[in-house]
Design an enzyme around this catalytic site. Structure first.
Site, PDB file in Angstrom:
ATOM      1  N   ASP A   1      35.849  48.036  41.211  1.00 54.82           N
ATOM      2  CA  ASP A   1      36.955  48.616  41.988  1.00 54.82           C
ATOM      3  C   ASP A   1      36.315  49.254  43.211  1.00 54.82           C
ATOM      4  O   ASP A   1      35.871  50.398  43.160  1.00 54.82           O
ATOM      5  CB  ASP A   1      37.700  49.645  41.141  1.00 54.82           C
ATOM      6  CG  ASP A   1      38.905  50.234  41.872  1.00 54.82           C
ATOM      7  OD1 ASP A   1      39.369  49.618  42.851  1.00 54.82           O
ATOM      8  OD2 ASP A   1      39.382  51.307  41.452  1.00 54.82           O
TER       9      ASP A   1
ATOM     10  N   ASP B   1      38.515  55.445  38.513  1.00 61.15           N
ATOM     11  CA  ASP B   1      37.954  54.310  39.243  1.00 61.15           C
ATOM     12  C   ASP B   1      37.147  53.417  38.308  1.00 61.15           C
ATOM     13  O   ASP B   1      37.155  52.194  38.445  1.00 61.15           O
ATOM     14  CB  ASP B   1      37.083  54.799  40.412  1.00 61.15           C
ATOM     15  CG  ASP B   1      37.904  55.533  41.464  1.00 61.15           C
ATOM     16  OD1 ASP B   1      38.591  54.855  42.233  1.00 61.15           O
ATOM     17  OD2 ASP B   1      37.861  56.772  41.488  1.00 61.15           O
TER      18      ASP B   1
ATOM     19  N   GLU C   1      39.018  43.692  42.620  1.00 58.79           N
ATOM     20  CA  GLU C   1      40.410  43.861  43.022  1.00 58.79           C
ATOM     21  C   GLU C   1      40.633  43.230  44.388  1.00 58.79           C
ATOM     22  O   GLU C   1      39.841  43.428  45.304  1.00 58.79           O
ATOM     23  CB  GLU C   1      40.776  45.348  43.056  1.00 58.79           C
ATOM     24  CG  GLU C   1      42.257  45.591  43.189  1.00 58.79           C
ATOM     25  CD  GLU C   1      42.616  47.054  43.011  1.00 58.79           C
ATOM     26  OE1 GLU C   1      43.030  47.435  41.906  1.00 58.79           O
ATOM     27  OE2 GLU C   1      42.473  47.813  43.980  1.00 58.79           O
TER      28      GLU C   1
END
Length: 196
Positions: free
Chosen positions: A20, A153, A80
């Site tokens: 991420d 995260d 992502e």
């Protein structure tokens, strides 16, 4: 007893690195999949806010991803997808972070697949609008781990890796097979003349 011809593939372990990316905090999560069973290997965050320039932040992020690849030898990386927002400067900075993470993986020949945030949430929780807390709880349940809620995260990165496991056919299984949109391996194989 009949043993399938590809029985060695049944017990083969696959390591997936989920990332991420971010410019203040970046999360990473590594899972192992053996015989369809997922387990957590490692997860954590890279604190980048302490570095004064964005160049230094990107350098530290790149170094961390390279270190993780060299230590855990992931078979694939899931990241992502870029999302669209109103703040153009924030989007540019996030794009740089994503590019650095992808460059680290490509430099070590680790295939990359991108997933949209909504698809990740949908895959993990069944709800594309799930909160970070809901994602964290479901990832912990799926991996049978007590995850620290302070590291959203990192739990998001684990969710990305889990999503990839659920959609593992997003990468080519054999040369010449078609892949889903978004797989960098597909882009490279379909555009070999454009690679320098």
């Amino acid at each position: 007893m009949i043993i399938p011809a590809n029985s060695s593939d049944i017990t083969k372990e696959k390591i997936i690195l989920g990332v991420d990316p971010g410019t203040q905090v970046a999360g990473y999560g590594i899972i192992s999949v053996r015989s369809g069973v997922m387990s957590m290997v490692q997860y954590g965050v890279v604190q980048l806010s302490k570095y004064s320039t964005y160049q230094l932040k990107l350098q530290k992020l790149h170094e961390t991803i390279i270190r993780l690849i060299e230590e855990y030898h992931p078979d694939e990386m899931a990241i992502e997808d870029p999302f669209f927002g109103k703040n153009v400067q924030a989007m540019l900075k996030l794009g740089r972070a994503q590019g650095v993470v992808m460059a680290a993986a490509l430099s070590r020949n680790v295939p990359i697949v991108e997933y949209a945030p909504r698809r990740i949430k949908q895959s993990v929780t069944g709800n594309g609008n799930a909160t970070k807390d809901q994602v964290s709880q479901m990832v912990g349940h799926l991996l049978k781990e007590d995850l620290d809620p302070k590291f959203f995260d990192a739990t998001d990165a684990l969710a990305i890796a889990v999503c990839h496991h659920f959609h593992e056919n997003a990468l080519p299984l054999a040369p010449g097979k078609k892949t889903k949109k978004g797989a960098w391996g597909a882009f490279v194989s379909e555009n070999s003349g454009r690679i320098m």
